[in-house]
Design a protein around this motif. Structure first.
Motif, PDB file in Angstrom:
ATOM      1  N   GLU A   1       1.319  -6.627  10.284  1.00 27.24           N
ATOM      2  CA  GLU A   1       2.441  -5.879   9.724  1.00 27.24           C
ATOM      3  C   GLU A   1       2.299  -4.378   9.992  1.00 27.24           C
ATOM      4  O   GLU A   1       3.297  -3.698  10.300  1.00 27.24           O
ATOM      5  CB  GLU A   1       2.530  -6.142   8.220  1.00 27.24           C
ATOM      6  CG  GLU A   1       2.952  -7.562   7.869  1.00 27.24           C
ATOM      7  CD  GLU A   1       3.191  -7.741   6.377  1.00 27.24           C
ATOM      8  OE1 GLU A   1       3.536  -6.741   5.726  1.00 27.24           O
ATOM      9  OE2 GLU A   1       3.046  -8.863   5.872  1.00 27.24           O
ATOM     10  N   ILE A   2       1.084  -3.863   9.875  1.00 27.38           N
ATOM     11  CA  ILE A   2       0.840  -2.434  10.144  1.00 27.38           C
ATOM     12  C   ILE A   2       1.162  -2.116  11.597  1.00 27.38           C
ATOM     13  O   ILE A   2       1.809  -1.099  11.920  1.00 27.38           O
ATOM     14  CB  ILE A   2      -0.623  -2.080   9.824  1.00 27.38           C
ATOM     15  CG1 ILE A   2      -0.863  -2.164   8.315  1.00 27.38           C
ATOM     16  CG2 ILE A   2      -0.965  -0.677  10.329  1.00 27.38           C
ATOM     17  CD1 ILE A   2      -2.331  -2.092   7.933  1.00 27.38           C
TER      18      ILE A   2
ATOM     19  N   ARG B   1       6.098   3.046   5.756  1.00 29.41           N
ATOM     20  CA  ARG B   1       5.808   1.639   5.478  1.00 29.41           C
ATOM     21  C   ARG B   1       4.465   1.230   6.081  1.00 29.41           C
ATOM     22  O   ARG B   1       3.695   0.494   5.474  1.00 29.41           O
ATOM     23  CB  ARG B   1       6.925   0.751   6.023  1.00 29.41           C
ATOM     24  CG  ARG B   1       8.247   0.922   5.295  1.00 29.41           C
ATOM     25  CD  ARG B   1       9.258  -0.115   5.752  1.00 29.41           C
ATOM     26  NE  ARG B   1      10.550   0.100   5.114  1.00 29.41           N
ATOM     27  CZ  ARG B   1      11.605  -0.682   5.268  1.00 29.41           C
ATOM     28  NH1 ARG B   1      11.506  -1.756   6.074  1.00 29.41           N
ATOM     29  NH2 ARG B   1      12.745  -0.433   4.665  1.00 29.41           N
ATOM     30  N   ALA B   2       4.175   1.725   7.281  1.00 27.26           N
ATOM     31  CA  ALA B   2       2.890   1.427   7.911  1.00 27.26           C
ATOM     32  C   ALA B   2       1.740   1.999   7.088  1.00 27.26           C
ATOM     33  O   ALA B   2       0.700   1.342   6.906  1.00 27.26           O
ATOM     34  CB  ALA B   2       2.863   1.986   9.333  1.00 27.26           C
ATOM     35  N   ASP B   3       1.907   3.223   6.588  1.00 24.15           N
ATOM     36  CA  ASP B   3       0.865   3.851   5.769  1.00 24.15           C
ATOM     37  C   ASP B   3       0.655   3.089   4.458  1.00 24.15           C
ATOM     38  O   ASP B   3      -0.482   2.932   3.987  1.00 24.15           O
ATOM     39  CB  ASP B   3       1.246   5.313   5.465  1.00 24.15           C
ATOM     40  CG  ASP B   3       1.197   6.198   6.701  1.00 24.15           C
ATOM     41  OD1 ASP B   3       0.533   5.796   7.690  1.00 24.15           O
ATOM     42  OD2 ASP B   3       1.834   7.267   6.694  1.00 24.15           O
ATOM     43  N   GLN B   4       1.757   2.631   3.866  1.00 18.71           N
ATOM     44  CA  GLN B   4       1.648   1.872   2.622  1.00 18.71           C
ATOM     45  C   GLN B   4       0.889   0.559   2.834  1.00 18.71           C
ATOM     46  O   GLN B   4       0.062   0.164   2.005  1.00 18.71           O
ATOM     47  CB  GLN B   4       3.040   1.585   2.065  1.00 18.71           C
ATOM     48  CG  GLN B   4       3.765   2.809   1.525  1.00 18.71           C
ATOM     49  CD  GLN B   4       5.191   2.512   1.136  1.00 18.71           C
ATOM     50  OE1 GLN B   4       5.797   1.530   1.599  1.00 18.71           O
ATOM     51  NE2 GLN B   4       5.774   3.362   0.286  1.00 18.71           N
ATOM     52  N   LEU B   5       1.177  -0.087   3.946  1.00 19.29           N
ATOM     53  CA  LEU B   5       0.471  -1.334   4.260  1.00 19.29           C
ATOM     54  C   LEU B   5      -1.000  -1.085   4.534  1.00 19.29           C
ATOM     55  O   LEU B   5      -1.865  -1.885   4.158  1.00 19.29           O
ATOM     56  CB  LEU B   5       1.132  -2.012   5.460  1.00 19.29           C
ATOM     57  CG  LEU B   5       2.506  -2.639   5.190  1.00 19.29           C
ATOM     58  CD1 LEU B   5       3.184  -3.015   6.503  1.00 19.29           C
ATOM     59  CD2 LEU B   5       2.361  -3.874   4.297  1.00 19.29           C
ATOM     60  N   GLN B   6      -1.312   0.045   5.174  1.00 14.02           N
ATOM     61  CA  GLN B   6      -2.720   0.388   5.429  1.00 14.02           C
ATOM     62  C   GLN B   6      -3.456   0.629   4.113  1.00 14.02           C
ATOM     63  O   GLN B   6      -4.608   0.186   3.933  1.00 14.02           O
ATOM     64  CB  GLN B   6      -2.791   1.646   6.308  1.00 14.02           C
ATOM     65  CG  GLN B   6      -4.208   2.048   6.694  1.00 14.02           C
ATOM     66  CD  GLN B   6      -4.898   0.999   7.525  1.00 14.02           C
ATOM     67  OE1 GLN B   6      -4.378   0.593   8.570  1.00 14.02           O
ATOM     68  NE2 GLN B   6      -6.049   0.533   7.084  1.00 14.02           N
ATOM     69  N   ALA B   7      -2.803   1.311   3.177  1.00 11.56           N
ATOM     70  CA  ALA B   7      -3.414   1.562   1.870  1.00 11.56           C
ATOM     71  C   ALA B   7      -3.598   0.245   1.113  1.00 11.56           C
ATOM     72  O   ALA B   7      -4.624   0.033   0.444  1.00 11.56           O
ATOM     73  CB  ALA B   7      -2.537   2.519   1.059  1.00 11.56           C
ATOM     74  N   ARG B   8      -2.619  -0.630   1.245  1.00  2.73           N
ATOM     75  CA  ARG B   8      -2.709  -1.935   0.586  1.00  2.73           C
ATOM     76  C   ARG B   8      -3.859  -2.751   1.163  1.00  2.73           C
ATOM     77  O   ARG B   8      -4.590  -3.422   0.419  1.00  2.73           O
ATOM     78  CB  ARG B   8      -1.394  -2.681   0.766  1.00  2.73           C
ATOM     79  CG  ARG B   8      -1.334  -4.037   0.101  1.00  2.73           C
ATOM     80  CD  ARG B   8       0.025  -4.665   0.323  1.00  2.73           C
ATOM     81  NE  ARG B   8       0.077  -6.033  -0.175  1.00  2.73           N
ATOM     82  CZ  ARG B   8       1.124  -6.846  -0.015  1.00  2.73           C
ATOM     83  NH1 ARG B   8       2.194  -6.406   0.644  1.00  2.73           N
ATOM     84  NH2 ARG B   8       1.095  -8.062  -0.490  1.00  2.73           N
TER      85      ARG B   8
END
Length: 222
Positions: free
Chosen positions: A55-56, A87-94
């Motif tokens: 997803e990232i 959105r990519a940054d949020q997925l990386q943090a997740r």
């Protein structure tokens, strides 16, 4: 207890039991838990990495594509490059947070054992000695299956003496124990047999047997 045989039973048993639990029981239990838990954590971690990494990667590429389109004057009204990058940054943090959680779950450690109770096994000979009497031998468990089989054999012998042809149907689960054929007519007699321990004050009849009572003969063999 005021007997020499019981002198070892004192308050010192508690710390000894706790020490044994800490040195022997807890490490073994910890190893068993780790052995059962680690494969599941490995599987979960692999699945999380695979899904979130894909997803990232998707949103990173999406952000770059939108950025190029924006520079060329083809802006997307519903989604821009900044939102895709976010959105990519949020997925990386997740992903990082989930991996930290799994790492914490791997830190399985044994706590201090807490003794909730104990069991003292006393030889019968010691009880006899303390009580100055001899214990009665234990009563062996009643073999109800053997009693039921003996009862059916007796009933079948009686049926044969009366001129019928009985068949044991106990294990066919038909709702009765014996099927007895009248040789002259071929008519079947359905018989329920109750064998009971000598001296037993009652017998038990199931609901199914009660419903079939009009067609069953009933023998009770003490």
């Amino acid at each position: 207890m005021g007997r020499s045989e019981c002198a070892w039973i004192d308050d010192g048993l508690l710390p000894e039991a706790e020490a044994y639990a800490a040195e022997q029981v807890a490490p073994q239990h910890l190893a068993e838990v780790r052995e059962a838990r680690m494969p599941a954590l490995d599987k979960t971690e692999a699945a999380v990495k695979d899904r979130l990494t894909k997803e990232i990667s998707y949103w990173d590429h999406r952000a770059e594509d939108l950025k190029l389109r924006e520079k060329a004057g083809h802006a997307n009204a519903r989604l821009n490059s900044s939102e895709a990058a976010k959105r990519a940054d949020q997925l990386q943090a997740r992903l990082s947070q989930r991996l930290e959680e799994l790492a914490l779950e791997r830190r399985i450690a044994a706590g201090t054992p807490e003794l909730l109770g104990g069991l003292l096994v006393v030889p019968r000979g010691l009880l006899d000695k303390i009580g100055n009497h001899k214990s009665e031998p234990p009563v062996p468990p009643t073999d109800t299956q053997a009693i039921a089989a003996r009862a059916r054999r007796i009933v079948m012998e009686v049926e044969r003496d009366m001129g019928f042809d009985p068949t044991d149907r106990e294990f066919d689960k038909l709702g009765y124990d014996i099927e007895s054929r009248v040789l002259k007519t071929g008519r079947l007699r359905f018989i329920e047999v109750k064998g009971r321990v000598e001296g037993a004050p009652s017998i038990t009849v199931t609901r199914n047997e009660r419903e079939l009572h009009t067609i069953l003969g009933l023998y009770v063999i003490p």
